[in-house]
Design a protein around this motif. Sequence first.
Motif, PDB file in Angstrom:
ATOM      1  N   SER A 188       1.586  -8.011 -10.024  1.00  0.00           N
ATOM      2  CA  SER A 188       0.659  -6.964 -10.450  1.00  0.00           C
ATOM      3  C   SER A 188       0.935  -5.699  -9.641  1.00  0.00           C
ATOM      4  CB  SER A 188      -0.796  -7.417 -10.283  1.00  0.00           C
ATOM      5  OG  SER A 188      -1.055  -7.781  -8.961  1.00  0.00           O
TER       6      SER A 188
ATOM      7  N   VAL B  21      -0.875  -2.699  -7.776  1.00  0.00           N
ATOM      8  CA  VAL B  21      -2.188  -2.412  -7.192  1.00  0.00           C
ATOM      9  C   VAL B  21      -2.127  -1.060  -6.499  1.00  0.00           C
ATOM     10  CG1 VAL B  21      -2.719  -4.869  -6.928  1.00  0.00           C
ATOM     11  CG2 VAL B  21      -1.676  -3.610  -5.014  1.00  0.00           C
TER      12      VAL B  21
ATOM     13  N   HIS C  78      -4.087   1.874  -3.818  1.00  0.00           N
ATOM     14  CA  HIS C  78      -5.110   2.296  -2.859  1.00  0.00           C
ATOM     15  C   HIS C  78      -5.127   3.814  -2.825  1.00  0.00           C
ATOM     16  CE1 HIS C  78      -7.537   2.910   0.666  1.00  0.00           C
ATOM     17  NE2 HIS C  78      -6.586   3.690   1.148  1.00  0.00           N
TER      18      HIS C  78
ATOM     19  N   ARG D 248      -3.447   0.495   5.250  1.00  0.00           N
ATOM     20  CA  ARG D 248      -3.374  -0.284   4.007  1.00  0.00           C
ATOM     21  C   ARG D 248      -1.967  -0.797   3.721  1.00  0.00           C
ATOM     22  NH1 ARG D 248      -8.069  -2.357   3.546  1.00  0.00           N
ATOM     23  NH2 ARG D 248      -9.110  -0.948   4.989  1.00  0.00           N
TER      24      ARG D 248
ATOM     25  N   ALA E  20      -7.930   0.542 -16.383  1.00  0.00           N
ATOM     26  CA  ALA E  20      -8.005   0.530 -14.925  1.00  0.00           C
ATOM     27  C   ALA E  20      -7.785   1.912 -14.315  1.00  0.00           C
ATOM     28  CB  ALA E  20      -6.974  -0.441 -14.347  1.00  0.00           C
TER      29      ALA E  20
ATOM     30  N   ASP F 166      -3.254 -11.839  -4.883  1.00  0.00           N
ATOM     31  CA  ASP F 166      -4.431 -11.023  -5.196  1.00  0.00           C
ATOM     32  C   ASP F 166      -4.248  -9.628  -4.600  1.00  0.00           C
ATOM     33  OD1 ASP F 166      -5.608 -13.153  -6.431  1.00  0.00           O
ATOM     34  OD2 ASP F 166      -6.829 -13.739  -4.702  1.00  0.00           O
ATOM     35  N   ALA F 167      -4.986  -8.671  -5.154  1.00  0.00           N
ATOM     36  CA  ALA F 167      -4.924  -7.311  -4.616  1.00  0.00           C
ATOM     37  C   ALA F 167      -5.374  -7.341  -3.151  1.00  0.00           C
ATOM     38  CB  ALA F 167      -5.821  -6.380  -5.422  1.00  0.00           C
TER      39      ALA F 167
ATOM     40  N   SER G 160      -6.963  -6.141   0.419  1.00  0.00           N
ATOM     41  CA  SER G 160      -8.202  -5.414   0.711  1.00  0.00           C
ATOM     42  C   SER G 160      -7.983  -3.904   0.589  1.00  0.00           C
ATOM     43  CB  SER G 160      -8.641  -5.769   2.137  1.00  0.00           C
ATOM     44  OG  SER G 160      -9.617  -4.867   2.592  1.00  0.00           O
TER      45      SER G 160
ATOM     46  N   PHE H 246      -7.249  -2.349  -2.197  1.00  0.00           N
ATOM     47  CA  PHE H 246      -6.435  -2.060  -3.386  1.00  0.00           C
ATOM     48  C   PHE H 246      -7.146  -2.568  -4.648  1.00  0.00           C
ATOM     49  CE2 PHE H 246      -3.387  -1.875   0.009  1.00  0.00           C
ATOM     50  CZ  PHE H 246      -2.399  -0.990  -0.386  1.00  0.00           C
ATOM     51  N   ARG H 247      -6.835  -1.935  -5.788  1.00  0.00           N
ATOM     52  CA  ARG H 247      -7.348  -2.382  -7.085  1.00  0.00           C
ATOM     53  C   ARG H 247      -6.171  -2.552  -8.044  1.00  0.00           C
ATOM     54  NH1 ARG H 247      -7.649   2.940  -6.322  1.00  0.00           N
ATOM     55  NH2 ARG H 247      -7.052   4.346  -8.025  1.00  0.00           N
ATOM     56  N   PRO H 248      -6.241  -3.523  -8.943  1.00  0.00           N
ATOM     57  CA  PRO H 248      -5.135  -3.700  -9.895  1.00  0.00           C
ATOM     58  C   PRO H 248      -5.103  -2.554 -10.898  1.00  0.00           C
ATOM     59  CG  PRO H 248      -6.628  -5.618  -9.873  1.00  0.00           C
ATOM     60  CD  PRO H 248      -7.313  -4.520  -9.134  1.00  0.00           C
ATOM     61  N   ILE H 249      -3.908  -2.028 -11.185  1.00  0.00           N
ATOM     62  CA  ILE H 249      -3.792  -0.961 -12.198  1.00  0.00           C
ATOM     63  C   ILE H 249      -2.721  -1.276 -13.248  1.00  0.00           C
ATOM     64  CG2 ILE H 249      -4.619   0.845 -10.632  1.00  0.00           C
ATOM     65  CD1 ILE H 249      -1.640   1.830 -10.525  1.00  0.00           C
TER      66      ILE H 249
END
Lengths: 315, 315
Positions: free
Chosen positions: A157, A159, A161, A204, A244, A282-283, A285, A287-290
């Motif tokens: 994925s 991700v 930040h 990050r 997203a 997983d993404a 801490s 970060f968000r999936p885009i």
Amino acid sequence: MQTLADAGEHEVIGEIVAAAPSALNGDDAAVLFPAPPNSRTVASTDTMVEGRHFKREWSRPEEIGKKAITQNFADIEAMGARPVAALLAMSAPSDTPVAFVRGVAEGIAARCGDYTAELVGGDLTRSEEIVVTVTAIGALGGSMPALALTRARAGQSIVAHGRLGWSAAGLDLLRAFGRELPAGHERLGALIDQHCVPWLSPGRGVIARATGATAATDNSDGLVPDLGIFARRSGVRMDLNADAIAPDELLEEAGVLLGIDPWKWVLSGGEDHTLLVTTAKDAPSGFRPIGRVLKGEGVTLDGKPADYEEGWVSF
Amino acid sequence: MQTLADAGEHEVIGEIVAAAPSALNGDDAAVLFPAPPNSRTVASTDTMVEGRHFKREWSRPEEIGKKAITQNFADIEAMGARPVAALLAMSAPSDTPVAFVRGVAEGIAARCGDYTAELVGGDLTRSEEIVVTVTAIGALGGSMPALALTRARAGQSIVAHGRLGWSAAGLDLLRAFGRELPAGHERLGALIDQHCVPWLSPGRGVIARATGATAATDNSDGLVPDLGIFARRSGVRMDLNADAIAPDELLEEAGVLLGIDPWKWVLSGGEDHTLLVTTAKDAPSGFRPIGRVLKGEGVTLDGKPADYEEGWVSF
């Protein structure tokens, strides 16, 4: 107002060192603190030219200093490394106020402090226009590979930040209104702030690498252009998830105000220095999936060609 | 002639990377090779502005690149460290020939090669005038202290590696004649060469530190001004031996030709980047004794105040 010519080189350097002190500064070169065994040094450099990368009527000197550090340290973080030091090469006309240089140094010191880094050296020269070059030095701990542009793999994925499109929207607002936003739109000042002083949470990149990410870059020239280079270097396709990354309320409001499709800012706006990372986990801490890394080539949005592909062009 | 605007940023960067290739280049930041345990990273930066630090009618692009590396690596050597990498931040107008940028990169690559170092990264931006900023990164091996400005001690000898006054004499010759020296004075071209492409044997700083030297700087602003800072930082007097630094035949000839006292070049001329080292031991290989460190303060010549104290002034 005291100028560089009034004060002279040594006094101005004294002002810089007072604003951004470091015990490592003051010799022919700076000797950094010993790094742990297995550490590797990471280095990058970026220049800001007045009129092209900043304007004094839009940005306070402290903001220019902070931005110079953020954009350089983003490149260090994009390797999964920790920024530890910066050098400042500043060229400026004789009639530049000393207060301007001091302000830039204060901004550099403040932002370096956010990262537990220091301004360890520099050079001050005379020129016809203001040119601010920062070199960032980081430490890459342990023996795992750095986050490389070449190591994105299908199935991972993507991700992120940081903000997407805010800096470009802020720049268009500055062009239209300067710092004086129309009544009722004051909250759009957050977009202008992001342009003048982009913000990333320090560390990050290190967290991403420590939690299994393999590849990264930062959004300096524009999301689609930067991912385009990223995808080509890794030999993959990068597919963005439109939901997203869809423009948020502030971008929508700015878009209506200026008559600009806010997707332009999201897809092609640079200078947010958002960390763009690929991981099979997983993404991390913060970060968000885009989106997703797929087999193939190029950058797509929900599987279709992404518009607004043109980003920052230097010449 | 193809310009930067014709070629565009990515093609020009491609030219730079082709001229100065490194496997470490090409990502957001460069990850350097692992250094041995106990090594410390050393960093310094220096800027050259067209018209102020070089002129294109006097210096070929390759020479500008070589000089940028030499002056930066001299700062690394003055810590007793080994230069391992350089970064190039170059700003230039759109109508700058691509061949100029390529030439600078070729000079950088050639001089980096002399030191077994590499150009590992950079930035290319548009500006009104040409500004070349190089950041040098070095490795300081082992646990001994670096050669510091603060560690000269009374009783040591002052030893030098490199020319004294040649660069300043070369600059005065360029101002008077350009590159076309009067008939019969062709051998003075060596002084001009030293101004355009100062030369140091790589590794002398490491050798000095390994053989017991404690302190060093390089002659960038002028012998007496640089030693003045050195003496003040160490809390000592530096006494130069007039016989040891007396103008040589070439400087005498240039002095007669231009009607200038050649001692001015020796005492106040900068940009030779001569390594100035203090040691209680014999002069390290490649160095010659030029004076003594004494109790007291300031810089003297055979015990008397040294004339021509004014060196390079930036503003």
